[in-house]
Motif scaffolding. Structure first.
Motif, short mmCIF file in Angstrom:
data_model
loop_
_atom_site.label_atom_id
_atom_site.label_comp_id
_atom_site.label_asym_id
_atom_site.label_seq_id
_atom_site.Cartn_x
_atom_site.Cartn_y
_atom_site.Cartn_z
N ALA A 40 -95.56 -51.79 -0.74
CA ALA A 40 -94.58 -52.10 0.30
C ALA A 40 -93.61 -53.17 -0.19
CB ALA A 40 -95.29 -52.56 1.57
N ARG A 41 -94.13 -54.17 -0.89
CA ARG A 41 -93.26 -55.21 -1.43
C ARG A 41 -92.30 -54.61 -2.45
NH1 ARG A 41 -95.25 -60.89 -4.22
NH2 ARG A 41 -93.49 -61.16 -5.62
N ALA A 42 -92.80 -53.78 -3.32
CA ALA A 42 -91.92 -53.13 -4.31
C ALA A 42 -90.88 -52.27 -3.61
CB ALA A 42 -92.74 -52.29 -5.28
N ALA A 43 -91.29 -51.61 -2.52
CA ALA A 43 -90.34 -50.79 -1.78
C ALA A 43 -89.24 -51.64 -1.17
CB ALA A 43 -91.07 -50.00 -0.69
N VAL A 44 -89.59 -52.83 -0.68
CA VAL A 44 -88.57 -53.75 -0.15
C VAL A 44 -87.62 -54.15 -1.26
CG1 VAL A 44 -88.16 -56.06 0.76
CG2 VAL A 44 -89.98 -54.64 1.73
N GLU A 45 -88.18 -54.59 -2.38
CA GLU A 45 -87.37 -55.17 -3.46
C GLU A 45 -86.47 -54.15 -4.13
OE1 GLU A 45 -89.90 -58.95 -5.02
OE2 GLU A 45 -90.50 -57.00 -5.83
N ASN A 46 -86.84 -52.88 -4.05
CA ASN A 46 -86.05 -51.84 -4.73
C ASN A 46 -85.51 -50.79 -3.77
OD1 ASN A 46 -86.56 -52.58 -7.69
ND2 ASN A 46 -88.63 -52.51 -6.85
N GLY A 47 -85.51 -51.10 -2.48
CA GLY A 47 -85.14 -50.10 -1.49
C GLY A 47 -83.85 -50.34 -0.76
N LEU A 48 -82.97 -51.17 -1.31
CA LEU A 48 -81.73 -51.49 -0.61
C LEU A 48 -80.73 -50.35 -0.73
CD1 LEU A 48 -83.13 -54.28 -1.02
CD2 LEU A 48 -80.83 -55.27 -1.08
N ILE A 49 -80.15 -49.97 0.41
CA ILE A 49 -79.11 -48.94 0.44
C ILE A 49 -77.78 -49.64 0.70
CG2 ILE A 49 -78.25 -46.86 1.57
CD1 ILE A 49 -81.09 -46.27 2.46
N PRO A 50 -76.82 -49.51 -0.20
CA PRO A 50 -75.51 -50.13 0.05
C PRO A 50 -74.94 -49.70 1.39
CG PRO A 50 -75.66 -49.35 -2.21
CD PRO A 50 -76.88 -48.85 -1.50
N LEU A 51 -74.33 -50.62 2.10
CA LEU A 51 -73.83 -50.35 3.44
C LEU A 51 -72.76 -49.28 3.47
CD1 LEU A 51 -73.67 -53.94 4.98
CD2 LEU A 51 -75.40 -52.18 5.32
N ASP A 52 -72.05 -49.12 2.36
CA ASP A 52 -70.99 -48.12 2.32
C ASP A 52 -71.48 -46.77 1.80
OD1 ASP A 52 -71.43 -48.88 -0.25
OD2 ASP A 52 -69.34 -49.30 -0.75
N ALA A 53 -72.81 -46.62 1.67
CA ALA A 53 -73.38 -45.38 1.15
C ALA A 53 -74.08 -44.63 2.27
CB ALA A 53 -74.36 -45.69 0.02
N SER A 54 -74.35 -43.35 2.04
CA SER A 54 -75.10 -42.56 3.01
C SER A 54 -76.58 -42.90 2.90
CB SER A 54 -74.90 -41.06 2.73
OG SER A 54 -75.45 -40.74 1.46
N GLY A 83 -79.07 -41.17 2.29
CA GLY A 83 -79.79 -40.52 1.21
C GLY A 83 -79.40 -40.99 -0.16
N SER A 84 -78.58 -42.01 -0.25
CA SER A 84 -78.09 -42.49 -1.54
C SER A 84 -79.20 -43.18 -2.33
CB SER A 84 -76.93 -43.45 -1.35
OG SER A 84 -75.85 -42.80 -0.72
N ALA A 85 -78.95 -43.34 -3.62
CA ALA A 85 -79.90 -44.01 -4.50
C ALA A 85 -80.12 -45.45 -4.04
CB ALA A 85 -79.38 -43.98 -5.93
N ARG A 86 -81.36 -45.91 -4.18
CA ARG A 86 -81.71 -47.26 -3.79
C ARG A 86 -81.37 -48.25 -4.90
NH1 ARG A 86 -84.67 -47.01 1.18
NH2 ARG A 86 -84.41 -44.86 1.86
N ALA A 87 -81.16 -49.51 -4.49
CA ALA A 87 -80.87 -50.56 -5.44
C ALA A 87 -81.84 -51.72 -5.24
CB ALA A 87 -79.43 -51.06 -5.27
N SER A 88 -81.95 -52.59 -6.23
CA SER A 88 -82.83 -53.74 -6.13
C SER A 88 -82.11 -54.91 -5.46
CB SER A 88 -83.31 -54.17 -7.52
OG SER A 88 -82.23 -54.73 -8.26
N ILE A 89 -82.91 -55.85 -4.99
CA ILE A 89 -82.32 -57.06 -4.41
C ILE A 89 -81.43 -57.75 -5.43
CG2 ILE A 89 -82.87 -59.41 -3.60
CD1 ILE A 89 -85.28 -58.23 -2.16
N GLU A 90 -81.89 -57.86 -6.67
CA GLU A 90 -81.08 -58.54 -7.70
C GLU A 90 -79.77 -57.81 -7.96
OE1 GLU A 90 -84.29 -57.88 -7.95
OE2 GLU A 90 -85.39 -59.67 -8.64
N ASP A 91 -79.82 -56.46 -7.96
CA ASP A 91 -78.58 -55.68 -8.16
C ASP A 91 -77.57 -56.00 -7.06
OD1 ASP A 91 -79.52 -54.41 -10.41
OD2 ASP A 91 -80.22 -52.62 -9.34
N ARG A 92 -78.03 -56.02 -5.84
CA ARG A 92 -77.11 -56.25 -4.72
C ARG A 92 -76.66 -57.71 -4.66
NH1 ARG A 92 -74.34 -52.51 -3.89
NH2 ARG A 92 -73.99 -52.90 -1.67
N MET A 93 -77.50 -58.63 -5.11
CA MET A 93 -77.07 -60.03 -5.22
C MET A 93 -75.91 -60.16 -6.20
SD MET A 93 -80.77 -62.03 -5.26
CE MET A 93 -80.06 -63.63 -5.65
#
Length: 394
Positions: free
Chosen positions: A31-45, A47-57
């Motif tokens: 679940a923790r890994a899913a949180v850390e790597n499960g971010l969906i960009p707000l401008d994406a649908s 079903g889009s690919a997930r990103a990490s917290i660090e990527d979005r930071m």
């Protein structure tokens, strides 16, 4: 300082979300890994690919984030991400302190309500009967409906001054009474009643400063000292303080504020003598302890500061979506209390569900962190099976 109408303000009930596993299990780690790597960009649908917290930071130019996730009525995990100041290697850890901005208000409100329980303050007594060193100027509005502590804490007292800008390093700080009167060196207008008390919710940091004056007058203590004794220590919030922290000192455990472009704020951070409204320094773990205590106090399982009855009052609608110092959102299993905040170079958020023992606290050190925090919260909601989701931003 913001009223909470953004992140998690209008969530919809979802069905069939994933269920988090107990702490310490492999599934909990998943679940923790899913949180850390499960971010969906707000401008994406969705079903889009997930990103990490660090990527979005990196995308939002947010140097530092602190996150604590609550599950089963306790902190399931807490972690720091990024660095304490851009261009420097010191990492954010779970012990790194951030400005809580307007999330200072619900914590401060718990302190005021503790005085109500002791009989030191009256929740429905006109504040001018209890104020000693300063009085709220009367006008036709207050003569018809006096301002009370209940109205101040529920942002329905008709008081002006939405928020405060803080004071840069080197600037002279005003006294509490100078802030109340809008006198130099205060950089905010006089705090006055401008709308009919009791008629509507109008978010007011100014009302919280009247509450600060009340607490100091009735206890004879400076507000930071009172809060440390009455709330922070009892809740185990040992990395938290309402004291003004000088940015000119090393203070290596305190994160630096950053502008939207990712550059450090000149002088590291602003100072906020408006303690009740914006002055709390804290960690995500400490804020999570506050959320957990409110959840437990409401059900009578832990009453270290407030009784069950007073916790229920704090979490009951007073006017519109306002409780006492906190906002209330949702119905049924999605019912929760929440508050966010924005100081110069800092952002903050707490969420706690009434009946599920779930929630989070997140802190960030950038003016550009609002959307990142929305993405993080959505990721936590999905990974932990919250009965809510955030609608995609337009």
């Amino acid at each position: 300082m913001l009223r909470f109408y953004g992140i998690l303000a209008y969530l919809s009930v979802v069905v069939g979300a994933a269920k988090a596993a107990p702490p310490g299990t492999d599934e909990s780690g998943s679940a923790r890994a899913a949180v850390e790597n499960g971010l969906i960009p707000l401008d994406a649908s969705s079903g889009s690919a997930r990103a990490s917290i660090e990527d979005r930071m990196r995308f939002y130019r947010v140097p530092g984030v602190s996150l604590a996730v609550i599950s089963d009525g306790k902190i399931e995990w807490a972690k720091g991400y990024g660095v304490m100041q851009s261009g420097r290697p010191a990492p954010v850890t779970p012990e790194t302190r951030f400005q809580a901005a307007s999330v200072s208000k619900p914590v401060a409100s718990m302190g005021a309500l503790a005085l109500v329980e002791k009989g030191t303050l009256g929740l429905d007594v006109p504040v001018n009967r209890e104020l000693r060193s300063w009085k709220l100027p009367e006008n036709n509005l207050t003569r018809k409906t006096p301002v009370t502590l209940r109205l101040l804490l529920s942002h329905s007292a008709g008081v002006n001054v939405h928020g405060f800008g803080g004071y840069p390093a080197g600037a002279r700080l005003p006294s509490l009474d100078q802030i109340l009167e809008g006198l130099p060196p205060a950089n905010s207008p006089p705090i006055r009643v401008e709308n009919p008390p009791g008629e509507q919710v109008k978010y007011s940091g100014g009302g919280m400063i009247i509450m600060q004056r009340l607490v100091e007058d009735k206890t004879g203590e400076k507000f930071p000292a009172y809060m440390t004794r009455a709330v922070l220590r009892p809740l185990g919030m040992l990395h938290s303080t309402y004291e003004i922290v000088l940015p000119t000192q090393p203070n290596p455990e305190f994160a630096t504020a950053h502008q939207a472009d990712g550059q450090p704020l000149t002088g590291r951070w602003h100072r906020y003598p408006e303690s009740t409204a914006a002055g709390l320094w804290t960690t995500a773990s400490d804020l999570a302890q506050f959320v957990i205590e409110l959840q437990a106090s409401r059900t009578g399982k832990s009453n270290r500061v407030l009784s069950q009855q007073m916790a229920e009052a704090m979490l009951s609608p007073q006017k519109e979506d306002a409780g006492l110092g906190i906002f209330l959102v949702g119905t049924g299993p999605a019912r929760r209390f929440t508050h966010n905040g924005a100081n110069a170079g800092f952002r903050s958020l707490i969420v706690g569900f009434f009946d599920r023992g779930q929630g989070l606290a997140v802190l960030a050190s950038s003016d550009s962190a609002d959307k990142l925090m929305e993405e993080i919260t959505q990721s936590v909601a999905e990974a932990y099976g919250w009965p809510t989701r955030i609608p995609r931003s337009p």
